[in-house]
Structures are given as C-alpha cells and as structure tokens.
Design an enzyme around this catalytic site. Sequence first.
Site, PDB file in Angstrom:
ATOM      1  N   THR A 154       7.088   0.080   6.888  1.00 12.28           N
ATOM      2  CA  THR A 154       8.219   0.771   6.296  1.00 12.28           C
ATOM      3  C   THR A 154       9.179   1.386   7.306  1.00 12.28           C
ATOM      4  O   THR A 154       8.739   2.047   8.249  1.00 12.28           O
ATOM      5  CB  THR A 154       7.669   1.928   5.444  1.00 12.28           C
ATOM      6  OG1 THR A 154       6.779   1.360   4.517  1.00 12.28           O
ATOM      7  CG2 THR A 154       8.761   2.694   4.749  1.00 12.28           C
ATOM      8  N   ARG A 182       2.897  -3.312  -7.745  1.00 12.81           N
ATOM      9  CA  ARG A 182       2.333  -2.163  -7.010  1.00 12.81           C
ATOM     10  C   ARG A 182       3.438  -1.358  -6.325  1.00 12.81           C
ATOM     11  O   ARG A 182       4.336  -1.912  -5.701  1.00 12.81           O
ATOM     12  CB  ARG A 182       1.341  -2.675  -5.968  1.00 12.81           C
ATOM     13  CG  ARG A 182       0.706  -1.587  -5.092  1.00 12.81           C
ATOM     14  CD  ARG A 182       1.303  -1.596  -3.714  1.00 12.81           C
ATOM     15  NE  ARG A 182       0.683  -0.601  -2.824  1.00 12.81           N
ATOM     16  CZ  ARG A 182       1.275  -0.132  -1.737  1.00 12.81           C
ATOM     17  NH1 ARG A 182       2.479  -0.538  -1.404  1.00 12.81           N
ATOM     18  NH2 ARG A 182       0.675   0.750  -0.972  1.00 12.81           N
ATOM     19  N   GLY A 184       4.109   1.822  -3.541  1.00 10.37           N
ATOM     20  CA  GLY A 184       3.490   2.677  -2.532  1.00 10.37           C
ATOM     21  C   GLY A 184       4.163   4.040  -2.525  1.00 10.37           C
ATOM     22  O   GLY A 184       4.797   4.449  -3.501  1.00 10.37           O
ATOM     23  N   ASP A 185       4.019   4.729  -1.410  1.00  8.71           N
ATOM     24  CA  ASP A 185       4.608   6.065  -1.283  1.00  8.71           C
ATOM     25  C   ASP A 185       6.122   6.020  -1.039  1.00  8.71           C
ATOM     26  O   ASP A 185       6.835   6.986  -1.334  1.00  8.71           O
ATOM     27  CB  ASP A 185       3.977   6.793  -0.093  1.00  8.71           C
ATOM     28  CG  ASP A 185       4.216   6.013   1.196  1.00  8.71           C
ATOM     29  OD1 ASP A 185       3.817   4.822   1.251  1.00  8.71           O
ATOM     30  OD2 ASP A 185       4.834   6.556   2.124  1.00  8.71           O
ATOM     31  N   THR A 205       5.053   6.492   6.904  1.00 10.72           N
ATOM     32  CA  THR A 205       4.684   5.082   6.842  1.00 10.72           C
ATOM     33  C   THR A 205       3.174   5.011   6.989  1.00 10.72           C
ATOM     34  O   THR A 205       2.568   5.865   7.638  1.00 10.72           O
ATOM     35  CB  THR A 205       5.417   4.245   7.928  1.00 10.72           C
ATOM     36  OG1 THR A 205       4.827   2.950   8.002  1.00 10.72           O
ATOM     37  CG2 THR A 205       5.346   4.876   9.297  1.00 10.72           C
ATOM     38  N   GLY A 206       2.582   4.006   6.369  1.00 11.96           N
ATOM     39  CA  GLY A 206       1.127   3.901   6.418  1.00 11.96           C
ATOM     40  C   GLY A 206       0.587   3.470   5.076  1.00 11.96           C
ATOM     41  O   GLY A 206       1.290   2.820   4.309  1.00 11.96           O
ATOM     42  N   GLY A 208       0.189   3.781   1.602  1.00 12.93           N
ATOM     43  CA  GLY A 208       0.864   4.565   0.563  1.00 12.93           C
ATOM     44  C   GLY A 208      -0.105   5.285  -0.351  1.00 12.93           C
ATOM     45  O   GLY A 208       0.118   6.442  -0.725  1.00 12.93           O
TER      46      GLY A 208
HETATM   47  C1  SD4 Z   1       3.324   1.346   1.298  1.00 14.94           C
HETATM   48  N1  SD4 Z   1       3.707   3.014   2.997  1.00 14.94           N
HETATM   49  O1  SD4 Z   1       3.870   0.578   0.511  1.00 14.94           O
HETATM   50  C2  SD4 Z   1       4.056   1.681   2.564  1.00 14.94           C
HETATM   51  C3  SD4 Z   1       3.763   0.649   3.572  1.00 14.94           C
HETATM   52  C4  SD4 Z   1       3.824   1.112   4.953  1.00 14.94           C
HETATM   53  O2  SD4 Z   1       3.028   0.856   7.013  1.00 14.94           O
HETATM   54  O3  SD4 Z   1       4.489   1.988   5.371  1.00 14.94           O
HETATM   55  N2  SD4 Z   1       3.037   0.530   5.757  1.00 14.94           N
HETATM   56  O4  SD4 Z   1       2.207   1.797   1.137  1.00 14.94           O
END
Ligand code: SD4
Length: 324
Positions: A154, A182, A184-185, A205-206, A208
Amino acid sequence: MWAMIGTWRMALEGIELASKILEQGGNVGDSIESAIKYIENFPYYKSVGYGGLPNENMQVELDAAYMDGSTFDFGACGAVRNIKNPISLAKALSKFDTNNFLVGPGAENYASKIGLEMVNMLTDRAKIHYKNRLYEENQTNEKKDLKPYIGHDTVGICALDSNLNIAAGTSTSGLFMKKQGRLGDSPVLGSGLYADSSIGAASATGLGEDLMKGCISYQIVMNMKNGMSPQEACQHAVMSLEEILRKKRDKCGDLSVVAIDKDGNFGVATNIEGFSFVYQSSNHPAKVYVTYQEDGKTRYKQASDKWLEDYMEKRMAPLIKLYE
Ligand code: SD4
C-alpha cells in the site's frame, strides 16, 4: 513549511511531483491526489493501481481513501474494479456529507458517472504472477498464506501544506490472492489513515486484518495529541499493538506506519526489517530511507545507491512463466 511522507520506495516519484504543488503554495489535497495518481499509474508497482496483483479469481480489486485533516472530509472506495485512479474517487466522495464510502459496482457506477477514467487494471505481468502462483500451489498441493509485502504494498501519504492543512491518502490492491470483496485497513478511517490538522496525520501498511485491530492510524494521531513526537507515537502504536496481539492471539502480522505532525516532523515504525519510506519537506530534499531494528526500536538510514538500483531492477525484471 510544507512536508510529505509516503510508505515504501515507490512513493518517491509521486512525492517529488507533488512537492512542486506544495512548493508553489498549493493545497495539500491536490498534492496527495497527484502523488498517489502517479503511483497508481506506474505499471511496475504490483500492489497499487494499474498492474496491481489480482484476487483469487484473477480480478484486480482496489481500495483507496482520503482524509482532509482541516475539514474532516473523508472519502473511500473498496473492492473497486476498472477505475484507473481510485484515489480520485475517494477524494471526490470526501466532499459529501453522506455516501462517503462506496464499494464494488456502486462505486464503479458512480466513478464512471462523474467522468473518472475506466480501464482494465489487469496487466499481462499481473496475470503471469497469478498463474505462477497457481502453478506453485498445484506443484506443492498446498495453498500459500496470504501475506502483505509481496511486491511492496500500500501507498500511504501524509502531507502538510504551507497553509498548515494536513491530509492523508491511501491506495492499494490489498493482498495478492485475497477473496473477492475483501477489504483491508487501507480504506478504513482510523486504520489505514487519519489526519487532524491541529495535530498531525498517520498512515499504515501491512496486514490489514491486524492493523484494523489497533485502529492504528487514529492511535498514532492520539499519541501525538497526548504529547508524543511522531517517532514516539509510531513506535508506541506498533509496539503496543504487536504486544497485545501476541498476548491475545499468539501471533501478529506485519505492521508498518508513517506519520507527520503539524510542524512537519516525521515518524516511522515497523515490526519488520527493511520497510522503506520517502520524506520530503521545504527544507529537506526527497530521500528514500530504509528501516532496521535496534534495541527493539525502529531506526532508519538513507537507502544506498545499490539498494535503490536493486529495487527498480527487481520491480522491472522480465518474468519467467513457470507454467509453460
Ligand atoms: C491490506 N494493508 O489490504 C493492506 C495491504 C498492505 O502491505 O499494506 N500490505 O491489508
């Protein structure tokens, strides 16, 4: 004073471009939209916009959000297909008092009604990644875990303009091979982003599913409100969410965050090695930094020329089709 911070090396060119808007006294929202659009349009970033990796049905579904920290305008879209610039839809939706967060076909219809460009977002490269993944899973007879950071995920950007307005924006294709629909955050207010011009802004980021459990961007901004520096606020939010998730669930996904405060100071924290980010301000040229962990804390150093070269080389390398 103006300043801008973005997640991952991929934010560099977008931030450099958008900084020209800020340099000329332009508005924070325009700068964020222009930075993120650049990244969405670059086909070799396989986790944002055009070229983003698809869901398990080989459909590219994108999430984006925008928050204005001066007016608290907020707009977001989720699981949208065929919209060239989801950030522009998110920002357009932020102008209303209702209907701020649209998903799926409703969001797509609205985007096309207001004249946003519609294109097929699935590239040939993304198809190869998808087919390679199926091939690998068939070979081992095992489904792989859904993980963030496959291809550097992200983009989240926080910015301050010279009129002291702060805003934040996000855009992502989410997790590779996610289920259709789906979210995410990234499009969720308080999780993927939060901004309050009287305090600062944060973006994440990460994984979610885990970032949302800590409403992490809101938490970071509240930490700053309570007197922490952006660096302390980020570090504290990541460490406490990791601790609580390990206690309750015995596991914790990848969590990485960036923030700025109302004076343009920045902070960053992560629970992984090698998270990268970009910072530029009126008195600091655009630079890419890479994080590492020391004494349980996130530190960072400027990316070396070799690191920068390798990064682009990897993104643009020809792909081998395993399935042929
Ligand atoms: C998610 N946070 O859709 C996002 C994806 C992301 O590193 O940032 N991944 O969960």
